[in-house]
Design a protein around this motif. Structure first.
Motif, PDB file in Angstrom:
ATOM      1  N   ALA A 156       0.838  -1.208   0.000  1.00 48.07           N
ATOM      2  CA  ALA A 156       0.000   0.000   0.000  1.00 48.07           C
ATOM      3  C   ALA A 156       0.874   1.259   0.000  1.00 48.07           C
ATOM      4  O   ALA A 156       0.568   2.236  -0.692  1.00 48.07           O
ATOM      5  CB  ALA A 156      -0.932   0.000   1.213  1.00 48.07           C
ATOM      6  N   GLN A 157       1.965   1.243   0.765  1.00 52.13           N
ATOM      7  CA  GLN A 157       2.883   2.387   0.803  1.00 52.13           C
ATOM      8  C   GLN A 157       3.578   2.596  -0.542  1.00 52.13           C
ATOM      9  O   GLN A 157       3.847   3.715  -0.946  1.00 52.13           O
ATOM     10  CB  GLN A 157       3.944   2.174   1.895  1.00 52.13           C
ATOM     11  CG  GLN A 157       3.407   2.139   3.294  1.00 52.13           C
ATOM     12  CD  GLN A 157       2.890   3.489   3.735  1.00 52.13           C
ATOM     13  OE1 GLN A 157       3.540   4.506   3.557  1.00 52.13           O
ATOM     14  NE2 GLN A 157       1.702   3.499   4.293  1.00 52.13           N
ATOM     15  N   ALA A 158       3.868   1.497  -1.235  1.00 51.91           N
ATOM     16  CA  ALA A 158       4.609   1.578  -2.502  1.00 51.91           C
ATOM     17  C   ALA A 158       3.718   1.904  -3.691  1.00 51.91           C
ATOM     18  O   ALA A 158       4.225   2.241  -4.758  1.00 51.91           O
ATOM     19  CB  ALA A 158       5.321   0.259  -2.759  1.00 51.91           C
ATOM     20  N   HIS A 159       2.419   1.822  -3.510  1.00 49.95           N
ATOM     21  CA  HIS A 159       1.502   1.990  -4.637  1.00 49.95           C
ATOM     22  C   HIS A 159       1.738   3.295  -5.392  1.00 49.95           C
ATOM     23  O   HIS A 159       1.750   3.313  -6.619  1.00 49.95           O
ATOM     24  CB  HIS A 159       0.049   1.918  -4.147  1.00 49.95           C
ATOM     25  CG  HIS A 159      -0.945   2.131  -5.237  1.00 49.95           C
ATOM     26  ND1 HIS A 159      -1.189   1.175  -6.196  1.00 49.95           N
ATOM     27  CD2 HIS A 159      -1.732   3.179  -5.548  1.00 49.95           C
ATOM     28  CE1 HIS A 159      -2.095   1.643  -7.042  1.00 49.95           C
ATOM     29  NE2 HIS A 159      -2.440   2.854  -6.665  1.00 49.95           N
ATOM     30  N   VAL A 203       9.179  -7.471  -1.484  1.00 42.81           N
ATOM     31  CA  VAL A 203       7.802  -7.254  -1.052  1.00 42.81           C
ATOM     32  C   VAL A 203       6.837  -7.767  -2.110  1.00 42.81           C
ATOM     33  O   VAL A 203       5.863  -8.453  -1.794  1.00 42.81           O
ATOM     34  CB  VAL A 203       7.539  -5.752  -0.775  1.00 42.81           C
ATOM     35  CG1 VAL A 203       6.087  -5.504  -0.418  1.00 42.81           C
ATOM     36  CG2 VAL A 203       8.457  -5.251   0.323  1.00 42.81           C
ATOM     37  N   GLN A 204       7.131  -7.458  -3.376  1.00 42.05           N
ATOM     38  CA  GLN A 204       6.200  -7.809  -4.438  1.00 42.05           C
ATOM     39  C   GLN A 204       6.898  -7.804  -5.789  1.00 42.05           C
ATOM     40  O   GLN A 204       7.787  -7.000  -6.033  1.00 42.05           O
ATOM     41  CB  GLN A 204       5.053  -6.790  -4.452  1.00 42.05           C
ATOM     42  CG  GLN A 204       3.975  -7.066  -5.446  1.00 42.05           C
ATOM     43  CD  GLN A 204       2.853  -6.044  -5.365  1.00 42.05           C
ATOM     44  OE1 GLN A 204       3.101  -4.880  -5.087  1.00 42.05           O
ATOM     45  NE2 GLN A 204       1.647  -6.474  -5.596  1.00 42.05           N
ATOM     46  N   LEU A 205       6.475  -8.718  -6.629  1.00 39.39           N
ATOM     47  CA  LEU A 205       6.838  -8.713  -8.041  1.00 39.39           C
ATOM     48  C   LEU A 205       5.524  -8.768  -8.786  1.00 39.39           C
ATOM     49  O   LEU A 205       4.837  -9.784  -8.776  1.00 39.39           O
ATOM     50  CB  LEU A 205       7.713  -9.914  -8.398  1.00 39.39           C
ATOM     51  CG  LEU A 205       7.978 -10.134  -9.892  1.00 39.39           C
ATOM     52  CD1 LEU A 205       8.727  -8.947 -10.486  1.00 39.39           C
ATOM     53  CD2 LEU A 205       8.752 -11.414 -10.115  1.00 39.39           C
ATOM     54  N   ILE A 206       5.151  -7.651  -9.375  1.00 43.05           N
ATOM     55  CA  ILE A 206       3.886  -7.593 -10.101  1.00 43.05           C
ATOM     56  C   ILE A 206       4.178  -7.102 -11.503  1.00 43.05           C
ATOM     57  O   ILE A 206       4.740  -6.017 -11.681  1.00 43.05           O
ATOM     58  CB  ILE A 206       2.837  -6.734  -9.376  1.00 43.05           C
ATOM     59  CG1 ILE A 206       1.526  -6.778 -10.095  1.00 43.05           C
ATOM     60  CG2 ILE A 206       3.309  -5.332  -9.161  1.00 43.05           C
ATOM     61  CD1 ILE A 206       0.339  -6.391  -9.268  1.00 43.05           C
TER      62      ILE A 206
END
Length: 101
Positions: free
Chosen positions: A12-15, A74-77
């Protein structure tokens, strides 16, 4: 190691962040890792874009970036990697606490 709740918080912070590094045809190299470490120390949370012309698999690139910088993936999207590493000197992000059993 981040919990699911902490990863959700960081996503959410990285969005709203824009990618500040790009991995292209040359792949991941030592100079890039060194620069990413410095930026992670200053910002704690960053996005890295993997370009279409990158010859390496996106999962391999994400793991190389996380391992090289000693950061949490954190994420790979899609082709965007989100990395987090707690800063030693300029802590800005307060993660949700882990519930003890």
């Amino acid at each position: 190691m981040l919990t699911g709740k902490q990863k959700r918080f960081l996503r959410a912070q990285a969005h709203h962040l824009d990618p500040i590094f790009q991995v292209g045809k040359g792949g991941v190299n030592d100079a890039m890792i060194s620069q990413l470490r410095d930026v992670l120390e200053a910002r704690e949370l960053i996005k890295v874009r993997i370009l279409d012309n990158c010859e390496d698999d996106k999962h391999d690139v994400a793991q190389s970036l996380a391992a090289g910088t000693r950061a949490e993936l954190v994420q790979l999207i899609g082709l965007t990697v989100v990395l987090y590493k707690e800063s030693r000197n300029s802590k800005k992000i307060e993660l949700p606490k882990v519930a003890k059993k």
